[in-house]
Design an enzyme around this catalytic site. Structure first.
Site, short mmCIF file in Angstrom:
data_model
loop_
_atom_site.label_atom_id
_atom_site.label_comp_id
_atom_site.label_asym_id
_atom_site.label_seq_id
_atom_site.Cartn_x
_atom_site.Cartn_y
_atom_site.Cartn_z
N LYS A 76 0.83 -1.22 0.00
CA LYS A 76 0.00 0.00 0.00
C LYS A 76 0.86 1.26 0.00
O LYS A 76 0.49 2.29 -0.55
CB LYS A 76 -0.90 -0.02 1.24
CG LYS A 76 -1.85 1.15 1.34
CD LYS A 76 -2.82 0.89 2.46
CE LYS A 76 -3.74 2.06 2.69
NZ LYS A 76 -4.71 1.77 3.75
N GLU A 153 -10.53 6.67 4.93
CA GLU A 153 -10.63 5.74 6.05
C GLU A 153 -11.27 6.35 7.30
O GLU A 153 -12.14 5.72 7.92
CB GLU A 153 -9.25 5.15 6.36
CG GLU A 153 -8.88 4.10 5.32
CD GLU A 153 -7.39 3.80 5.24
OE1 GLU A 153 -6.65 4.21 6.15
OE2 GLU A 153 -6.99 3.15 4.26
N ASP A 176 -6.25 7.57 13.31
CA ASP A 176 -6.07 6.27 12.65
C ASP A 176 -4.59 6.02 12.40
O ASP A 176 -4.00 6.63 11.51
CB ASP A 176 -6.86 6.29 11.33
CG ASP A 176 -6.75 4.97 10.56
OD1 ASP A 176 -6.00 4.09 10.98
OD2 ASP A 176 -7.44 4.85 9.53
#
Ligand code: AMP
Length: 627
Positions: A76, A153, A176
């Site tokens: 990613k 997200e 996050d």
């Protein structure tokens, strides 16, 4: 088999650095889909085993040390980059590796719903650039999903929480910290509308970095003891990395842990090992700096949202790395409250993606929940700007959409020719926050020709930026007097892969895989970028606003979006416009109201063009009202 869907089944996917997950809506609630073996999280690791089989997940993760040249993790972090990977002698792009992970998740959905097309909402860190978003969308398509939406997200995390707390008006801070990225957002829930107010983050900071800091520390111990750097041995390095993650996780619950590795690397045919005690205090000293950096971002995002610490009602911690006690302690100390403990850090994002997918498909219409998002960066073009000693210099950045603007959004601005007789202009598109473009990130460029010859600064070019709910940007430029126009969809990631390459890539993945991907979505046409450089007259001047021409209506570039997407954007626009209606000066108020009513009216039917037209009308009026 579940029948709770309209046309295609819809799923939400968290494509994580370390783990990925897929969820769907069942009985009005999001639920994760388990693998055949009952696992919810899929380690984001791909292996090509010695027989040539593709293995994704835990088995691949277990092989990282034994077969480092056949396996890959944390891809990613490379999404949207041109980097390629060689696995067992075969070359892959980051999108292809991600597609293999997504295919494994698709298999779970196929088992639940049966074969056939599936629509997916895939999440990305709020701080992902345009190319990274496009690369993620492409990965989804390569895996055979119809990618309906790319969402942030933190928005997803708040959505999963919001569905159960619709009655409460609250301001959330979503922190996050995953394996590879850090994101922080302020999200407001007001009368069932969930709105991201501001986002910030660091796409190169996460749990992986903590592992590497431990690896460095282990290596220093071995260097001191044996004079050998184990990081130079690919296997030794992989082994220490695996051990580092284990130690890091253990230190989330233990105060100290002793590791004893008999064989890390070899020197003169002798095995060299490592035995050492790692205390939590030692680990804290290694990771304190990056954690402090995240707290700076937290403060920044609170400022960006024009709030203070006291305005935050709830703190949601998402991502595996928020299990580290130091993270919880520092956040609680900074914000003066304990984070919520009922949010599952590994599951919230996939569940929220499913909520978004469910909202889109009309599965949750009774909930009354609506979600909006913001642009994570400012986006604009290169212009002449005042340099040192007051001289006009190329390379200034003129933002057209500013950071944290609620999306979808369309903004236009007029610019003026900088040379006498200038008949063409190069529109160079950038994202970033610096006043000079060389410090920002270039997204693309195109050339608008057909500007009538005239005096310097007498010809206007209207540049329009349209940023949609997928976080994807369309840019159009129009010569106001000749009507000549040009537009592009910014798609750096796709420019590296044309249609033919796309098909080839799908086929290659299929050959490596067992099943056949379905329903590859026709993507936006790939634009031929005009490479030729314009000489002197490639720059626009943004200054003489007094030469303003009356705004004219003009159509935004055609696109091939699904009607539902346009409907949704239209609805969000109606809501945004209604919110500001009262604050608009009286002369415009009536016009705006009429335009809103018209838009509401055309939203009742299916004609995308009419909806677009009505949306443009509303947007133009909002621009006139400078909102
Ligand atoms: P995510 O990207 O959200 O899946 O988060 C994965 C990251 O969380 C990896 O770097 C893991 O090592 C880390 N992680 C998972 N569990 C723990 C734990 N108990 N303590 C510290 N880090 C953890």
């Amino acid at each position: 088999m579940n029948q709770e869907y309209t046309s295609h089944p819809v799923v939400g996917i968290d494509l994580g650095t370390t783990n990925s997950a897929i969820a769907y809506i069942r009985g009005g609630k999001p639920e994760l889909i388990a693998s055949a073996a009952g696992q919810y999280l899929l380690p984001s690791v791909v292996l090509i085993d010695p027989k040539g089989n593709i293995i994704v997940g835990q088995d691949a993760r277990d092989a990282l040390v034994a077969m480092p040249d056949r396996s890959i993790a944390a891809v990613k972090r490379k999404m949207g980059s041109a980097e390629e990977f060689v696995l067992a002698g075969q070359t892959f792009t980051p999108e292809e590796i991600s597609a293999l992970i997504l295919k494994e998740l698709k298999r779970r959905a196929d088992e639940l719903y049966g074969e056939g097309e599936k629509e997916a909402v895939i999440t990305v860190p709020a701080y992902f650039t345009d190319e990274q978003r496009r690369a993620t969308k492409l990965a989804g398509e390569l895996a055979g999903f119809l990618v309906e939406r790319i969402i942030n997200e933190p928005t997803a995390a708040a959505l999963s929480f919001g569905l159960d707390h619709l009655e409460e008006d609250r301001t959330f801070l979503v922190y996050d910290l995953g394996g590879g990225t850090f994101d922080v957002s302020i999200v407001e829930m007001f009368s069932g509308v969930l709105e991201v107010k501001a986002s910030s983050g660091d796409r190169m900071l996460g749990g992986e970095d903590f592992d590497w800091r431990l690896v460095d520390w282990f290596s220093e111990q071995m260097l001191a003891e044996h004079g050998v750097d184990p990081r130079l041995d690919i296997r030794g390095k992989a082994l220490l990395k695996e051990e580092a993650e284990r130690v890091k996780m253990a230190l989330s619950t233990e105060e100290s842990i002793t590791i004893s590795l008999p064989l890390v690397t070899v020197k003169d045919n002798h095995p060299l090992g490592l035995t050492v005690e790692v205390t939590r205090a030692r680990f804290v000293s290694l990771i304190e700096d990056p954690i402090d950096q995240t707290l700076e971002r937290v403060q920044e995002v609170i400022r960006d949202a024009e709030l203070t610490v006291k305005d935050i009602d709830e703190v949601l911690l998402v991502g595996g790395s928020t299990r580290i006690p130091l993270v919880r302690d520092r956040i609680s100390a900074l914000l003066g409250r304990m984070p919520r403990s009922d949010v599952h850090p590994d599951e919230a994002v996939a569940l929220g993606a499913a909520v978004q997918a469910g909202l889109k498909a009309g599965l949750l219409s009774e909930s009354g929940l609506i979600a909006t998002d913001v642009a994570p960066f400012s986006m604009g073009i290169a212009v002449l700007a005042e340099g040192p000693r007051g001289r006009a210099r190329p390379g200034g950045f003129s933002p057209i959409i500013s950071r944290n603007t609620v999306i979808p959004v369309t903004r236009s601005q007029k610019f003026y020719t900088s040379e006498m007789g200038q008949t063409a202009v190069e529109i160079e598109i950038y994202q970033g926050e610096h006043e000079w473009v060389k410090h920002n990130h270039r997204l693309g460029e195109f050339i608008l020709e057909g500007i009538p010859e005239n005096w310097k600064a007498h010809e206007a070019v209207e540049v329009t930026f349209r940023y949609n709910l997928n976080g994807i940007l369309e840019v159009a430029a129009r010569s106001v007097s000749s009507g000549e126009e040009m537009s592009i969809t910014v798609q750096d990631a796709l420019n590296r892969l044309n249609r033919q390459e796309f098909e080839e890539s799908v086929q290659r993945l299929e050959q490596l895989w067992l099943d056949v991907p379905q329903g590859i979505e026709e993507d936006d046409d790939l634009e031929e970028m005009n490479e030729s450089l314009m000489e002197d007259w490639d720059l626009l001047d943004e200054l003489p606003e007094d030469l303003d021409d009356p705004d004219e209506d003009w159509d935004l570039p055609e696109d091939d979006e699904a009607p539902t997407m346009v409907h949704e954007e239209g609805k969000v626009l109606v809501r945004q416009a209604r919110e500001v209606l009262e604050g608009v000066e009286t002369s415009l108020q009536e016009k705006l109201l009429a335009a809103i009513l018209e838009l509401e009216q055309v939203l009742q039917d299916e004609e995308v063009d009419r909806i677009r037209q009505a949306m443009n009308q509303v947007t133009d009026l909002l621009i006139d009202a400078e909102l």
